[in-house]
Every structure is written in C-alpha cells, then in structure tokens.
Design an enzyme around this catalytic site. Structure first.
Site, mmCIF file in Angstrom:
data_model
loop_
_atom_site.group_PDB
_atom_site.id
_atom_site.type_symbol
_atom_site.label_atom_id
_atom_site.label_comp_id
_atom_site.label_asym_id
_atom_site.label_seq_id
_atom_site.Cartn_x
_atom_site.Cartn_y
_atom_site.Cartn_z
ATOM 1 N N GLU A 175 0.847 -1.196 0.000
ATOM 2 C CA GLU A 175 0.000 0.000 0.000
ATOM 3 C C GLU A 175 0.884 1.249 0.000
ATOM 4 O OE1 GLU A 175 -3.372 -0.410 2.629
ATOM 5 O OE2 GLU A 175 -3.456 -2.559 2.232
ATOM 6 N N ASN A 197 0.899 2.960 3.862
ATOM 7 C CA ASN A 197 0.662 2.127 5.033
ATOM 8 C C ASN A 197 1.878 1.240 5.250
ATOM 9 O OD1 ASN A 197 -0.366 0.518 6.988
ATOM 10 N ND2 ASN A 197 -1.744 -0.621 5.640
ATOM 11 N N HIS A 415 -18.088 -10.222 5.517
ATOM 12 C CA HIS A 415 -16.789 -9.599 5.809
ATOM 13 C C HIS A 415 -16.104 -10.347 6.940
ATOM 14 C CE1 HIS A 415 -14.140 -6.291 7.570
ATOM 15 N NE2 HIS A 415 -13.614 -6.632 6.409
ATOM 16 N N HIS A 416 -14.869 -10.775 6.704
ATOM 17 C CA HIS A 416 -14.039 -11.435 7.717
ATOM 18 C C HIS A 416 -12.745 -10.667 7.903
ATOM 19 C CE1 HIS A 416 -15.858 -15.672 6.660
ATOM 20 N NE2 HIS A 416 -16.675 -14.962 7.410
ATOM 21 N N GLU A 417 -12.673 -9.849 8.915
ATOM 22 C CA GLU A 417 -11.385 -9.232 9.256
ATOM 23 C C GLU A 417 -10.673 -10.212 10.185
ATOM 24 O OE1 GLU A 417 -9.411 -6.441 8.482
ATOM 25 O OE2 GLU A 417 -8.152 -7.772 9.683
ATOM 26 N N HIS A 485 -8.152 -8.803 1.213
ATOM 27 C CA HIS A 485 -7.336 -7.590 1.365
ATOM 28 C C HIS A 485 -6.106 -7.895 2.229
ATOM 29 C CE1 HIS A 485 -10.126 -4.059 0.191
ATOM 30 N NE2 HIS A 485 -10.492 -5.146 -0.461
ATOM 31 N N GLU A 486 -5.054 -7.147 1.991
ATOM 32 C CA GLU A 486 -3.774 -7.281 2.717
ATOM 33 C C GLU A 486 -3.128 -8.653 2.538
ATOM 34 O OE1 GLU A 486 -6.504 -6.254 4.981
ATOM 35 O OE2 GLU A 486 -6.213 -4.194 4.303
ATOM 36 N N GLU A 504 -6.674 -6.897 -2.703
ATOM 37 C CA GLU A 504 -6.336 -5.475 -2.599
ATOM 38 C C GLU A 504 -4.873 -5.337 -3.016
ATOM 39 O OE1 GLU A 504 -5.969 -3.795 1.308
ATOM 40 O OE2 GLU A 504 -6.984 -1.964 0.668
ATOM 41 N N GLU A 510 -9.605 3.593 -0.437
ATOM 42 C CA GLU A 510 -9.651 3.922 0.986
ATOM 43 C C GLU A 510 -8.524 4.862 1.394
ATOM 44 O OE1 GLU A 510 -9.866 -0.267 1.694
ATOM 45 O OE2 GLU A 510 -8.189 -0.168 3.084
#
Ligand code: NOJ
Ligand code: CA
Length: 705
Positions: A175, A197, A415-417, A485-486, A504, A510
């Site tokens: 990022e 980031n 959504h799973h963080e 993501h990430e 991502e 964002e």
C-alpha cells in the site's frame, strides 16, 4: 519493437529454432524474443534475453543458497540434456477481460546435475510473444526428500539505467504510492518513510516489489513479476545499482529457512514481460503460466457489482464498532450490558436503507462491515483471538437482513477481518463458511490488518502464502468467492481458482486522496497478477462535507471515477460512495448502473504509465462497448477512434466527460453528459482534466440490435 525489419527476419529465426536445441536457445513464436541458456566455466547456470536489437536481460545467473546438509545449488552443474517443445492453445476464463485467451509459446527444459552432489535440478523456460517465464523444477531424487532454501539467487541484469515505476520492498504491504525514477534513483528515494501504510520491513535501500515496470531508452517496456506463487514465499528484487542487476530476495517468515520444499517441487515462474505500453497492459502471460482451472463446477462463480456499508466507516462518518471499549466488559463480551455509542454503521435500519438502494439500482450484492462482534478493541493490539466470524452485533439481525436482501433480489456480502491472526481464522474458517452457506452468502471480503501473528511472521512468507491459498480452496469447497485484502499480491492464481475474484495488495480508494497518477500505473503493475478491489465510484470529493472532521478531498473528477470501471478490470466492482451521494447525481450514476463487470473483448487504445490509460471493452456476449480514459496531472485531449465498432452498424454513444472547468484537485464534481450517433469511422476528441477522464457507453441502435 515489432518493426518490419524483425518481421522480415522471421523466417530465418524460425528456422534456427528447429535446429538450436543443443545450445540452449529459445525463441518466441514470432521470433522476436530470444532466450539463451548456458553454464559458465564454473558450472553456474546463466541465461539472457534479447528482443530484436534490444538486450532485455544481460547474462544472469540462476540458483539457490540452501541450509542444512545440502551444498548450495549455485554452481558445479553439468547439462544432461535440453528438450524443446511448442504449444499453441487457447482457454476460456470463467470471467475476464476476454472470453478466450491465446496461450502460444515455445518451451525449453534444461536438465542439470550438480556434479559433486548428484542433485538434479531442471530449469523450464517458456517464450511467448510478449515475454518469457522460467522456473526451477526439482525432480524426486534418492537421498533428498526436501530442501531448506535460505535464498533464491535468480538474477535479472538490466541493460541500462531504465526508468522504473516502483514501490519499496516490504514484507507486509504494497500500500504505497508508486515512485517514478531511473534505476539509479531508487536508493535516494527508498526509505521507510515512504508515504503509505508502511510496516517498515524494508530489507535493502535498493529493494523493490514486483510487479516492477521499467522502460529502456528505446521505449521498450519491461515488467518483472512472478506467476503461480504456490507454497513458496513472495519474491522481491534487490538492485545492485552499479551494475543494474536485480537479484531475487525471498520474503522471510519465522523459520530460519525462507522456504522448505518437499520434492518433487516446482517454484513459481519468474516472468519478464516485454513490449509496448499497451502490450504490457494486454498481455495474459501471468495467467498463461498458471495451471488450468482446478474446480470442476464453476457455475456458482459470477461477476459481481456491489455496494457497501463501508465508505461511511472509512471516512469516519460512522464506525465498525457498536460501543466504546471503555463502556464494555472485554472479559465477557456481553453486549447486552454495553452502552452503544450510537455511531454503529451496520445497524438494521441503515443496512435496510442500503439494501433498498442497491436493489433499486440493479446491484448484485451489499457488503456490510462491522456486522460482527469484536471491533471495540483490536487494532494494533496484536491479540491472537479477536473475531469469531459468526456472532452478530445486537443491532444486526443476520437472518432478517439476509431474508430482506433476498426478497429484494440481492445478496449480502460477508466480511471477515482476521486481525492478522491466521491461526484464529483457520480455526474458525469452517464454521464461518458454514454460516455463510446457511444464510446464502456466496462472497467474502477477508482482510489481514496488522502485524501477522505469531510475532515475527510476515504477510508474504511461505506460511502466509499457504494460508491465503488454503482459504481460497476451502472457500471453493463451500462455493464461496473470495476477495482478500492485505493478502500477498496476486500472481494469476485466479485462473486455477476462479473463485479468487479479488485482492487489494495496493493502495485503493480507501487512501482517499492518493496521487492522480496512481490509477494510470496500477493496470501496468498490480493488475497483471489479478483483479483489484479498488472500490471506485466516489462522487462526493470533499469528505468533510459529510464526515465531520475529515479534512481530505479526493483528487479525481466524477468522470475519472466512472472511467475506472473500464480501465481497472475486475469481475468484482464496488460502487463505493454512499447512496445519498449517488442520488445527488443520478445522471452520472447511470453509467455505474449500466457498466458490465465481465467482457468478451478488451482493447488498450493508448497509454503511458503515470500519465493516462484509454481502454475499450465489449460487454460479455453483447454488442455494446464501453470506453474509459483516466488522466493524471497534465490536462490533455484524447483522440479516440471507434474503429473497434462493427463497420456498417450505427451506435448511440453516451459520453460522460470533464467540463472545461473540471479539475481533479480544485473542481472535481463538474461533468458533462452528451449523446451522439457514432460508427466505426467516428473519431472522438475528448478533453481530460487534471485527475480527470471520461467514460463512454456505445450501444447499437440499428436494426441488427
Ligand atoms: C482494511 C481493508 O482494506 C478495508 O477495506 C477494511 O474496511 C478494513 N481493513 C477493516 O477490515
Ligand atoms: Ca487495506
């Protein structure tokens, strides 16, 4: 590079391909790219690559440093034999930029034995018209079950001080903003205080990530990336800025060895793409170097246009959490005793409002973040266990909301963080996916925010590369599509597992006000490995106008945001802004409603990385075309020839363009919508503002329609 001289030489070169087997020469099918392989006096494997009269890779060595009893696999090799073959095929992706992809290459396998140890190692090369790939293959062999790799020693020696579009080497994030410098300028700009980031794991002042885009003095673009990253750490590149030689640098994790591989084993492909700017945008070499689809039934995989209860949290208008950490007992997780802070975005009434808007406007799905307990106290805390992925907040009625969405003809998106705790996610994964099956969710956005646990592991290590693919495979068992993501940047694995519909792995919307050049570089770099969940479609650029305290202004015009649906290919596209902001501009929103997310045919009309990209695509199975142009800092007028339209037919073009006053920095929300009749002879002249662009829908209106 495809000059007439080269074409003229073709027959002679093609002839030599048939006779060149013993000396390790490999030509691309059009004869333009030539790989030469040999071993030097010390038995070190060496390859080089030329394109016509341009040297692309000077002689560069190949091998490994090993741990344990095995001596390094770096020298002392003898060539046992070299095999040549050719492949002329095509395949149909489940979703994509084109409905058929040509896969045409010449191949060469070099069989090597290390004389002192008897260790066998093959190197496979493939030459396509738009680049080459090579990989190491360790056959099964007596006495060696596995190898512990300390470092891979693949070199890529550049032939000059090329211009490079690069982001810093980092084991945890991509990022970043792109830097554009000569190779000799990387050292001065590369530091851990690069904006973005940054997790500060820079390993070398000249370390960079792939895909790495370069351009030589004669204008040939070169892009180094990898394909089919499976069971192995991600590759970075470390530059010797005296010799302009890159050497591979594998991402470390916790174990001493960067990779432990059980034999037989094939490494990921190392890929060097070569061509014009639009050749680099169009090449499918990364997908071609991946294995065919491994899933028998793909009927449940579908392109998806979605909205989300998301941008309101990103901008600070609302929050993921239900209460404040200090108003809540973290020991019991008993939300019935918690005092809500009143800013929870994923509440029943708000989610219903989004469901109605998304359904009314033809979307497929609605993402809701912050639906599940645990958001009060996690970020930066490095806790092994935060989320269970199944328990909703008290004001989110999982069943009622899913039923309501279904009744309105859309699905909710899960959504799973993971909070950077892969072991916790692995432990809960089956129940999490089972819950999705129970309520009819078929897509999950997952995320890996924070340092990877246990401490010392990294986002791109061998262990994490295994985790991400395992999550995709297990999701496929449950008929679930994944947008991670990430996670590690994609390397074309979506060919093999087409339920991997997004990642991502770069700065997306964002980041709000990243530079205007960013979207003119990503399709050359990050997107080569697979689609990005970039989340375009922002219409309200002054974020403080609706999210109190937010000082950011997005530096993009409305027309630029529309163009992204065409220039940034993804089978998963979000309309990221809030329903009320789309309702303010229904005429521009019409393009987002209409634009497809799956295509039969794609053309890159013109592009310069860091400056502009213009692309045209034909809707999957249809006659309508969509054209998008994105522009960076320098205002310009694009000349767009519609010669891709079918001659003799008549179309109506709807053009969404910047007004003369539009400016991505200072006046981003003004746009003009015009309609006109066009044919394949039409050439449109379209001004693009700073941070601007245009979008066109071109629909047939004649009797053939
Ligand atoms: C980072 C993701 O990129 C972002 O989209 C998401 O909202 C947050 N993590 C929370 O999971
Ligand atoms: Ca992110």
């Amino acid at each position: 590079m495809h000059t007439s001289i080269i074409r003229f030489l073709l027959p002679a070169l093609a002839l030599s391909a048939c006779t060149a087997a013993p000396d390790g020469r490999l030509l691309s099918p059009d004869g333009d790219l030539a790989v030469a392989f040999s071993t030097d006096a010390a038995g070190v494997p060496v390859y080089s690559l030329v394109s016509g009269s341009d040297t692309i890779v000077r002689p560069s060595t190949l091998g490994f440093r090993l741990l344990g009893d095995n001596p390094d696999l770096a020298s002392g090799f003898a060539v046992d034999g070299i095999e040549h073959s050719a492949h002329d095929g095509k395949w149909a992706p489940v979703w994509g930029e084109n409905d058929s992809i040509a896969d045409v290459y010449n191949a060469m396998t070099v069989h090597l034995t290390q004389k002192a140890t008897g260790m066998k190692m093959d190197i496979e090369f493939r030459a396509y018209d738009d680049g080459i790939g090579f990989r190491y293959v360790f056959p099964a062999q007596a006495g060696t079950d596995s190898l512990r790799i300390a470092e891979e020693l693949s070199q890529f020696a550049m032939a000059g001080d090329h211009t490079a579009w690069w982001i810093p080497g980092d084991y945890d994030t991509q990022e970043y903003e792109y830097n554009i410098t000569p190779l000799s300028g990387i050292r001065a700009k590369n530091s851990n205080d690069q904006p973005g980031n940054v997790s500060a794991t820079g390993f070398s002042p000249t370390g960079v990530q792939t895909s790495l885009l370069m351009r030589n003095d004669s204008g040939v673009y070169i892009n180094i990336h990898e394909a089919a990253l499976v069971d192995y750490p991600a590759m970075h590149l470390d530059l010797n800025d005296t010799t302009m030689m890159f050497t591979s640098h594998l991402t470390p994790g916790i174990p001493e060895a960067k990779a432990t591989v059980a034999l037989p084993f094939a490494t990921p492909w190392r890929v060097v793409m070569v061509g014009s700017a639009t050749d680099i945008l169009a090449t499918n070499i990364i997908y071609n170097l991946n294995e065919p689809c491994a899933l028998e039934d793909v009927s449940w995989i579908h392109p998806t246009k979605y909205m989300g209860v998301w941008w309101e949290m990103i901008t600070g208008k609302s929050q993921w959490s239900y209460t404040n950490a200090e108003d809540f007992d973290l020991a019991t997780f008993d939300y019935s005793k918690a005092r809500p802070h009143g800013k929870h975005g994923a509440n029943n009434a708000n989610v219903r409002r989004y469901i109605d808007f998304a359904a009314d406007n033809g979307f497929d799905q609605l993402l809701i973040e912050g639906w599940n307990i645990g958001w009060e106290d996690w970020f930066g805390k490095e806790k092994d266990y935060v989320f269970d992925f199944v328990t909703p907040y008290p004001d989110f009625d999982l069943k009622a909301l899913n039923d309501y969405a279904r009744s309105r003809g859309i699905k909710l998106m899960m959504h799973h963080e993971t909070s950077g705790s892969p072991a916790n996610y692995e432990a809960h994964m089956d129940t999490a996916y089972a819950l999705m099956n129970e309520y009819g969710y078929d897509a999950v956005k997952s995320g890996y925010v924070g340092n990877i646990l246990p401490k010392g592991d990294t986002h791109y290590s061998q262990r994490m590369v295994r985790h991400y693919l395992d999550a995709v495979r297990r999701a496929a068992d449950h008929h679930i599509m994944v947008n991670a993501h990430e996670a590690v940047r994609p390397t074309g694995l979506a060919r093999t597992y087409p339920n991997l519909v997004g990642n991502e792995s770069a700065m997306g919307t964002e980041y709000q006000n990243m530079s205007t050049q960013h979207v003119t570089i990503l399709p050359f770099t990050r997107l080569k490995g697979g689609p990005m969940d970039f989340t375009p479609g922002i219409f309200r650029m002054d974020l403080g106008s609706f999210a109190p305290g937010n000082k950011e202004h997005k530096r993009a015009t409305v027309a630029n945001q529309l163009a992204l649906y065409v220039t940034m290919y993804s089978p998963l596209q979000m309309a990221a802004d809030l329903p009320e902001h789309y309702a303010e501009k229904p005429d521009a929103f019409a393009f987002i409603r209409e634009v497809p997310v799956d295509w039969s045919e794609s053309r890159y009309l013109d592009a310069v990385p860091g400056e502009y990209i213009i692309a045209a695509r034909r809707a999957k199975g249809g006659d309508a075309w969509y054209v998008g142009g994105v522009n960076a800092e320098t205002p310009r007028t694009a000349s767009v020839a519609l010669d891709f339209l079918t001659p003799g037919r008549t179309y109506e073009a709807t053009l969404y363009a910047d007004t003369p006053e539009a400016d991505g920095h200072t006046n981003p929300e003004v746009y003009d919508i015009t309609r006109r009749t066009v044919t394949s002879d039409t050439v449109l002249s379209i001004p693009m503002a700073r941070g601007g662009g245009f979008a066109i829908s071109v629909r047939p209106v004649d009797a053939n329609n």
